[in-house]
Design a protein around this motif. Structure first.
Motif, short mmCIF file in Angstrom:
data_model
loop_
_atom_site.label_atom_id
_atom_site.label_comp_id
_atom_site.label_asym_id
_atom_site.label_seq_id
_atom_site.Cartn_x
_atom_site.Cartn_y
_atom_site.Cartn_z
N VAL A 123 0.84 -1.20 0.00
CA VAL A 123 0.00 0.00 0.00
C VAL A 123 0.87 1.25 0.00
N LEU A 124 1.92 1.19 0.82
CA LEU A 124 2.78 2.37 0.95
C LEU A 124 3.59 2.63 -0.30
N GLU A 125 3.74 1.58 -1.13
CA GLU A 125 4.46 1.76 -2.39
C GLU A 125 3.84 2.87 -3.22
N ASN A 126 2.56 3.17 -2.97
CA ASN A 126 1.89 4.20 -3.77
C ASN A 126 2.40 5.60 -3.47
N VAL A 127 2.93 5.80 -2.28
CA VAL A 127 3.33 7.15 -1.93
C VAL A 127 4.84 7.32 -1.80
N SER A 128 5.56 6.22 -1.73
CA SER A 128 6.99 6.36 -1.54
C SER A 128 7.74 5.22 -2.21
N SER A 129 8.97 5.49 -2.57
CA SER A 129 9.75 4.42 -3.20
C SER A 129 10.63 3.71 -2.18
N THR A 130 10.74 4.29 -0.99
CA THR A 130 11.57 3.67 0.04
C THR A 130 10.70 3.31 1.23
N VAL A 131 10.42 2.06 1.36
CA VAL A 131 9.63 1.59 2.50
C VAL A 131 10.50 0.63 3.28
N SER A 132 10.65 0.88 4.57
CA SER A 132 11.50 -0.02 5.34
C SER A 132 10.71 -0.69 6.46
N PHE A 133 11.21 -1.84 6.87
CA PHE A 133 10.53 -2.65 7.89
C PHE A 133 11.12 -2.39 9.27
N HIS A 134 10.26 -2.32 10.25
CA HIS A 134 10.68 -2.19 11.64
C HIS A 134 9.73 -3.04 12.45
N PRO A 135 10.08 -3.32 13.72
CA PRO A 135 9.16 -4.15 14.50
C PRO A 135 7.77 -3.53 14.56
N GLN A 136 6.79 -4.23 14.02
CA GLN A 136 5.39 -3.81 14.00
C GLN A 136 5.18 -2.46 13.34
N ALA A 137 6.11 -2.03 12.55
CA ALA A 137 5.95 -0.71 11.95
C ALA A 137 6.55 -0.68 10.55
N LEU A 138 6.05 0.24 9.76
CA LEU A 138 6.60 0.49 8.43
C LEU A 138 6.95 1.97 8.37
N ILE A 139 8.07 2.26 7.77
CA ILE A 139 8.45 3.66 7.68
C ILE A 139 8.84 3.97 6.25
N CYS A 140 8.27 5.05 5.71
CA CYS A 140 8.62 5.38 4.34
C CYS A 140 9.06 6.82 4.24
N GLU A 141 9.86 7.08 3.24
CA GLU A 141 10.41 8.41 3.03
C GLU A 141 9.41 9.20 2.19
N ILE A 142 9.01 10.42 2.65
CA ILE A 142 8.00 11.14 1.87
C ILE A 142 8.45 12.54 1.46
N ARG A 143 9.65 12.93 1.86
CA ARG A 143 10.08 14.27 1.45
C ARG A 143 10.08 14.38 -0.07
N SER A 144 10.58 13.31 -0.72
CA SER A 144 10.71 13.36 -2.17
C SER A 144 9.34 13.38 -2.86
N SER A 145 8.30 12.84 -2.20
CA SER A 145 7.00 12.82 -2.86
C SER A 145 6.08 13.94 -2.36
N LEU A 146 6.60 14.73 -1.43
CA LEU A 146 5.77 15.78 -0.84
C LEU A 146 5.36 16.82 -1.90
N LYS A 147 6.30 17.14 -2.75
CA LYS A 147 6.03 18.16 -3.75
C LYS A 147 4.94 17.69 -4.71
#
Lengths: 251, 488
Positions: free
Chosen positions: B77-101
């Motif tokens: 799902v997160l692939e739709n908003v960011s190209s960098t999605v990383s895994f963490h315990p019970q969490a997903l974190i994605c980079e959005i600065r690049s897609s903010l614009k």
């Protein structure tokens, strides 16, 4: 007519040298050896399965796979089954010992890690009997009886071309010579032995060997016995017949 | 509102873990002069990245492998908003600065993600809520999300004050460490920052310090990124209608070459391909090619396709062809023995050849026509053999043959599926010719517990013309004779 004198500077081209070297060079073994110590003609004749002298059975050397039946080996060229090609076993009806003849061959095929393909046997292939005969059923494949004839022949050709299949058994009562020729070629290219079980003999078949089975009379003492006639074999100049004991190989 | 740049916008602490409200934050509008100053700085320093952390507290109850599985699905799902999605315990974190614009502001991004994530959670039969936060460091956004504040911090400079308000529980420390912090009077992260670093490192270990430094952006944060599964699908519109399947082979060849190149670059191989031939105004014809052994050789795949084509009937001319890979597998290359003379005879025929042959057979005849056979320990003759269909063969492990499962008395090679009744005339048995009994009887009695009782006396017999038969006589009322097999 042009003749070559002994003084002629140009030596005559060898007529057969090239033709027989190509595909069968493996029979000669190492090429370098044959160059250094030139073998006698006798030796060359004995080693080459494609050369035979019509008048001499004994002098043909041993290049076949033993059938496991000494009497049968005796009358087959090369003292055994050929390494490849098509084999026809003709029995007026099924159950006359045609499979029994092949058991030692099947065992050796299995031992070499090759597979045996049974193409549409007339009845259910019975696994306990195979195990009794010492044939590992893991390396046995069966193509069902209901398979269409076209597909069965196609599978037979493909199997003969595959080196993993050491033996292909098929039950086809009548096949045109063209088809047999094609199967024979496939068997040669894959160096596989194909066996066709038939009810009737066809005279002009291109198969390497044609065997005719004749059952013993209903005499109880002769139950084991079968009469095998080598109707045609490349290397034999006339049909030879022998009687052999079929059930000596049961473990 | 005060200067949005300087404040870490955080609502009053809400009960931990509860669903918090979305804080509406305007995008920072920078005065022109300041932006100029900033751009001067940017020449030396890259703009802070912004990490959008999503925390799923409901995953904590599941096992680790289940968590990973669910996170994998949520990551799509997160692939739709960011190209960098990383895994963490019970969490997903994605980079959005690049897609903010592109998306305009963070609310749009949140709206884009909110609905599908809830939907995905429902499908996984989990409670559909999640906690989120965004800040310039990965660990920081994770901690913020864990706190349930749904906070947003744009600049690194503000991180310290924003994180400082968080309770120490968000660090997910061990019980002992938590207790120690509590006893030291530390309740919030800002209390930690007041303590001397050396002492903290001594008491809580460098890992603890590293975590805090990461959160503030003072230590590098390597992440394990989500890689979407490979997919390959290609299609070709034919310039004219094609009726002969042979004409499709060059096109298929080109497609397979592309596929094999794709597989080679990713070090993969395939075991399931689907070709679909499209017809005008009709359903397309699908060809399923599932392989026994994974492959990435285009010649082999083309040969299989050719075999499939050879007995395929198409209802209408083909106007387009599509190829899709259904299953990818890791590529396993075969290693050969260094010493050629290792095993001179045994297994000199490689299995790959055989597998290719079997695949071809299966493609032409269909799986249920190619069988392997096996013995079963069973007294009743007709149940003592088993034909395994091709597909089952692959799955079942070959069992060692139990020598006791094979009877000692002779058994025929060919067994009749239905026993054939023999004629008894003037005390003599006939099949086609008269029959003489050679040996027997062997009594087989079985299946008395079921309706069809098997009570038979088996004999080995010889027909006048030389056939060796296996016959039996029923021991029930009628005492009929039957032919059951050929010794061949």
């Amino acid at each position: 007519m042009k003749t070559y004198s002994e003084n002629s500077t140009k030596a005559p081209e060898p007529l057969f040298g090239k033709a027989y070297k190509g595909p069968y060079s493996h029979i000669d073994g190492n090429d370098q050896n044959t160059l250094t110590d030139t073998p006698s003609i006798e030796e060359l004749l004995q080693r080459n399965a494609d050369l035979w002298r019509g008048c001499d059975m004994a002098g043909q050397g041993v290049h076949g796979r033993s059938t496991g039946y000494p009497q049968l080996d005796e009358i087959l060229p090369g003292r055994g089954w050929p390494q490849n090609g098509l084999l026809e076993i003709i029995s007026p009806q099924w159950g006359m010992g045609e499979l029994q003849l092949l058991i030692p061959l099947m065992r050796s095929v299995i031992e070499q890690g090759q597979w045996i393909l049974w193409i549409s046997p007339p009845h259910l292939l019975y696994a306990p009997a195979l195990v009794q005969a010492g044939i590992n059923t893991d390396q046995v494949l069966v193509v069902n009886l209901e398979t269409a004839c076209k597909d069965a022949l196609w599978s037979m050709e493909k199997a003969l071309q595959t080196k993993n299949c050491g033996l292909v058994l098929a039950w086809q009562t009548w096949l045109p010579g063209k088809v047999l020729r094609r199967l024979q070629l496939a068997a040669e290219s894959g160096s596989t032995l194909g066996v066709l079980f038939k009810h009737r003999d066809s005279k002009y078949s291109p198969s390497r060997i044609r065997l005719q089975l004749k059952g013993s009379s209903s005499d109880i003492n002769n139950f084991n016995e079968a009469e095998v006639t080598v109707v045609k074999a490349r290397g034999n100049f006339r049909p030879l017949t022998t009687r052999l004991q079929l059930y000596q190989h049961h473990s | 509102m005060e200067d949005p740049e300087s404040t870490a916008q955080l609502p009053l602490p809400s009960p931990f873990g509860a669903k918090a409200e979305v804080i509406e934050l305007p995008l920072p509008e920078q005065p022109a002069s300041e932006s100029k100053k900033e751009s001067d700085q940017n020449q030396v320093q890259r703009p802070d990245s912004l990490w959008y952390g999503i925390y799923f507290p409901q995953l904590a109850e599941l096992t680790e492998s289940q968590q990973q599985e669910h996170l994998n699905e949520l990551a799509t799902v997160l692939e739709n908003v960011s190209s960098t999605v990383s895994f963490h315990p019970q969490a997903l974190i994605c980079e959005i600065r690049s897609s903010l614009k592109y998306f305009g502001d963070i609310d749009t991004i949140h709206d884009k993600v909110n609905e599908p994530l809830n939907e995905a959670l429902k499908q996984l039969s989990l409670p559909d809520y999640f906690l989120y936060a965004a800040c310039p460091t990965v660990t920081g956004s994770l901690l913020l999300a864990r706190s349930g504040h749904n906070g947003l911090v744009y600049r690194k400079d503000n991180l310290r004050s924003a994180l400082g308000q968080l309770p120490t529980e968000v660090l997910h420390l061990e019980k002992e460490q938590n207790r120690r912090l509590y006893n030291m009077g530390v309740r919030h992260l800002r209390d930690i920052w007041r303590l001397p670093t050396d002492g903290l490192r001594k008491r809580f270990g460098s890992e603890f310090m590293n975590l805090l430094n990461k959160a503030l952006g003072e230590a590098p944060e390597p992440t394990h990124n989500y890689v979407p599964p490979p997919a390959f699908s290609t299609s070709y519109d034919l310039p004219y209608e094609v009726e002969s399947l042979d004409r499709l082979l060059p096109v298929a060849d080109e497609m397979l070459r592309q596929l094999c190149e794709f597989l080679r670059r990713r070090d993969l191989s395939t075991s399931h391909l689907v070709f679909s031939l499209k017809h005008e105004k009709r359903n397309s014809t699908d060809i399923n090619m599932s392989l026994r052994q994974t492959s990435r050789r285009s010649e082999h795949l083309l040969m299989l396709l050719e075999t499939h084509f050879s007995n395929l009937m198409i209802p209408a001319p083909v106007i387009a062809m599509k190829m899709e890979v259904r299953k990818f597998d890791a590529f396993m290359s075969q290693s050969e023995s260094l010493l050629a003379e290792d095993k001179p005879t045994a297994r000199q025929y490689s299995d790959s050849n055989l597998n290719q042959f079997m695949e071809q057979l299966k493609a032409r005849l269909g799986g249920h026509f190619v069988n392997s056979i096996n013995t079963i320990a069973e007294h009743c003759p007709e149940y003592a053999t088993k034909q395994l269909a091709y597909d089952e063969m692959v799955r079942t492990n070959r069992t060692e043959h139990d020598p006791e499962s094979v009877p000692l008395t002779p058994r025929p090679f060919l067994l009749l599926q239905e026993p054939q009744q023999l004629v008894l005339k003037n005390g003599k048995l006939y099949h086609r010719k008269p029959i003489t009994i050679i040996s027997g009887p062997e009594r087989i009695e079985s299946y008395w517990w079921s309706g069809s009782d098997v009570r038979r006396d088996y004999y080995v017999a010889l027909e006048r013309n030389g056939s060796r038969l296996w016959i039996y006589r029923e021991r029930s009322d009628e005492k009929n004779w039957y032919l059951h097999g050929y010794f061949a």
